[in-house]
Write a protein that holds these residues in place. Structure first.
Motif, PDB file in Angstrom:
ATOM      1  N   ASP A  54     -35.362 -46.645 108.817  1.00 16.34           N
ATOM      2  CA  ASP A  54     -34.917 -47.832 109.552  1.00 16.34           C
ATOM      3  C   ASP A  54     -34.036 -48.719 108.677  1.00 16.34           C
ATOM      4  OD1 ASP A  54     -36.193 -47.084 111.861  1.00 16.34           O
ATOM      5  OD2 ASP A  54     -37.995 -48.288 111.484  1.00 16.34           O
ATOM      6  N   ALA A  55     -34.406 -48.854 107.395  1.00 12.66           N
ATOM      7  CA  ALA A  55     -33.607 -49.671 106.483  1.00 12.66           C
ATOM      8  C   ALA A  55     -32.240 -49.048 106.258  1.00 12.66           C
ATOM      9  CB  ALA A  55     -34.343 -49.847 105.159  1.00 12.66           C
ATOM     10  N   SER A  65     -34.090 -35.953  99.969  1.00 11.77           N
ATOM     11  CA  SER A  65     -33.031 -36.848 100.416  1.00 11.77           C
ATOM     12  C   SER A  65     -33.246 -37.229 101.871  1.00 11.77           C
ATOM     13  CB  SER A  65     -31.652 -36.181 100.261  1.00 11.77           C
ATOM     14  OG  SER A  65     -31.546 -35.045 101.102  1.00 11.77           O
ATOM     15  N   VAL A  66     -32.739 -38.390 102.217  1.00 10.43           N
ATOM     16  CA  VAL A  66     -32.750 -38.833 103.603  1.00 10.43           C
ATOM     17  C   VAL A  66     -31.411 -39.488 103.881  1.00 10.43           C
ATOM     18  CG1 VAL A  66     -33.895 -41.001 102.953  1.00 10.43           C
ATOM     19  CG2 VAL A  66     -33.927 -40.248 105.332  1.00 10.43           C
ATOM     20  N   SER A  67     -30.795 -39.139 104.991  1.00 12.34           N
ATOM     21  CA  SER A  67     -29.499 -39.690 105.351  1.00 12.34           C
ATOM     22  C   SER A  67     -29.476 -40.061 106.831  1.00 12.34           C
ATOM     23  CB  SER A  67     -28.376 -38.702 105.051  1.00 12.34           C
ATOM     24  OG  SER A  67     -28.554 -37.510 105.785  1.00 12.34           O
ATOM     25  N   VAL A  68     -28.720 -41.114 107.134  1.00  2.66           N
ATOM     26  CA  VAL A  68     -28.625 -41.630 108.496  1.00  2.66           C
ATOM     27  C   VAL A  68     -27.161 -41.887 108.824  1.00  2.66           C
ATOM     28  CG1 VAL A  68     -29.159 -43.594 109.988  1.00  2.66           C
ATOM     29  CG2 VAL A  68     -30.921 -42.667 108.499  1.00  2.66           C
ATOM     30  N   GLU A  69     -26.732 -41.483 110.017  1.00  3.72           N
ATOM     31  CA  GLU A  69     -25.388 -41.782 110.503  1.00  3.72           C
ATOM     32  C   GLU A  69     -25.504 -42.482 111.848  1.00  3.72           C
ATOM     33  OE1 GLU A  69     -23.008 -38.279 110.699  1.00  3.72           O
ATOM     34  OE2 GLU A  69     -23.488 -37.651 108.646  1.00  3.72           O
ATOM     35  N   VAL A  70     -24.661 -43.483 112.054  1.00  2.00           N
ATOM     36  CA  VAL A  70     -24.666 -44.219 113.314  1.00  2.00           C
ATOM     37  C   VAL A  70     -23.271 -44.208 113.919  1.00  2.00           C
ATOM     38  CG1 VAL A  70     -26.523 -45.730 112.534  1.00  2.00           C
ATOM     39  CG2 VAL A  70     -24.148 -46.468 112.271  1.00  2.00           C
TER      40      VAL A  70
END
Length: 448
Positions: free
Chosen positions: A126-127, A33-38
């Motif tokens: 990045d997406a 899994s890969v997760s991103v928070e901004v």
């Protein structure tokens, strides 16, 4: 060379037999899994995880033990098998434990028709970040939104393989893609928050980040100025966002494990009416592209469409092998498990009969009452069905939304509540639980 979940599971069974197990099953879950928070237009957190988890259950007669680990090296698997067999020899007997008989197992099953895995390339970090930033910007563009506490995007896949000494061996792969946003309106003690999000098996089905952020912002702004509602008996409309929780309480009470323990307010209701006569509750684990779909359960039994409630009448319990044996029944193919625990009954995809009218029609007809859009905490008595939950939403006067409300409690008895539900026709059909907004008249509200 990396071994497949199937190869690991079969190796684990061989090691269990060699260690002295009379029977065994193993589940292997290989996931990434890969997760991103901004936040504030910049990356706040990024995480990538990869793991191969192994669970082994062994039997010595009616004694069983379970071990799990995330190290699939041969020497580690051998040590796990030896430890599991040693534990089983010391465990108390469970007369209801054991694998399925070979004739109970799923035979030919189709995985491709369920469309559980999206074969399009994994999105880059990045997406994912761009999706989260887009959602955040859309929320901030809503007039009245003061900040976004969290905007996130994630992608994950996992492969599952189940093998057992009764001859079963099967597996499948699943993917997931999600975007979410939490927006805040107001300032100081007057701040309110709300959210929106979407999670799908296929990237192409996912709602746009713009829409998700905008809706989160609009919902947060609508909550500004919330106050406590009146105390008394009023109709309550459970918004489609949270209405499935009511059906969840019915499912929990019809779970075979709870019934076998005698801890269910439905324990004496098999074959009796539990919903209005024009409503049915259907379980269908074979819906394409839905997160709850699966070709077989965690004990290798075939899954199947079934009527949990038909024309208002409770037709059966949700059963795995153990609970079915305790109740003198047959499993419904509803066993679920992780790597560290035994199987237990669980429901897959559910749908409740929808009504003829929209949510606005029910609002108009309810007159004065409460529209619930969010719930916190719960006090549910599993033996009596007494129900009490904190809620927030909107006060309705003369069939129209008047103002937002919070800090209130709604109470009743689930048996009575479910017999009075009036469904709208606004359920989202792509969810695992397809439940429309539900109106219940004469509920107790505690506010001012």
């Amino acid at each position: 060379m990396t071994r497949s979940p199937e190869a690991i599971s079969h190796e684990m069974l061989d090691l269990a037999r060699k260690a002295g197990a009379e029977a065994a099953d193993t589940i292997v879950i290989d996931g990434s899994s890969v997760s991103v928070e901004v936040r504030g237009g910049a990356l706040e957190h990024a995480e990538r995880a990869e793991s191969t988890d192994v669970g082994l259950r062994v039997f010595i007669g009616k004694q069983q033990a379970i071990v799990s680990g995330s190290d699939s090296r041969p020497e580690t698997l051998a040590a796990m098998a030896e430890r599991a067999v040693a534990m089983a020899r010391e465990a108390p007997e469970d007369p209801f434990a054991g694998l399925a008989d070979p004739e109970q197992l799923a035979g030919d099953f189709s995985v491709d028709s369920l469309e559980l895995f999206d074969s399009t390339p994994e999105p880059s970090a990045d997406a994912l970040m761009q999706d989260a930033l887009t959602a955040e910007a859309a929320a901030l563009a809503v007039e009245g939104v003061t900040q976004v506490s969290d905007a996130a995007a994630s992608y994950g896949t996992h492969q599952v393989h189940l093998s057992a000494t009764n001859g079963f061996s099967g597996g499948y792969a699943r993917s997931s893609r999600s975007v979410s946003c939490v927006a805040i309106s107001g300032e100081g003690t007057g701040m309110e928050r709300d959210y929106d999000g979407d999670s799908r098996s296929f990237q192409s089905d996912l709602r746009s980040p713009d829409e998700i952020g905008r809706i989160a912002g609009e919902r947060a702004v609508q909550r500004v100025g919330a106050r406590k509602p009146e105390t008394g008996r009023f109709p309550v409309l459970f918004d489609e966002r949270i209405s499935s929780s009511l059906i969840g309480h019915l499912l929990a009470a019809s779970n075979g494990a709870a019934v076998a323990r005698g801890a269910s307010w439905l324990k004496d209701s098999l074959g009796q009416q539990v919903l209005p006569a024009h409503l049915s509750l259907i379980e269908d684990p074979h819906r394409p592209r839905i997160a709850g779909s699966r070709p077989f359960d965690a004990e290798g039994l075939p899954t199947a469409r079934r009527m949990i409630v038909e024309n208002g009448v409770l037709t059966g319990w949700t059963l795995d092998l153990s609970s079915a044996r305790k109740l003198g029944m047959n499993s419904t193919g509803n066993a679920a498990r992780g790597v560290s625990g035994p199987p237990s009954p669980s429901n897959w995809n559910l749908s409740l009969t929808q009504g003829e009218f929209g949510r606005d029609d029910l609002l108009r007809d309810m007159g004065t009452g409460l529209l619930v859009t969010s719930m916190i905490g719960s006090t549910i008595n599993p033996n009596t069905g007494d129900y009490s939950r904190g809620a927030s939403g909107f006060w309705v006067e003369n069939g129209e939304i008047s103002h937002p409300v919070n800090e209130c409690t709604i109470a009743g008895n689930l048996r009575d509540m479910l017999m009075r539900i009036i469904p709208a026709n606004d359920a989202r059909t792509y969810l695992s639980r397809v439940v429309p907004s539900l109106l219940i008249e004469g509920m107790t509200l505690a506010g001012n």
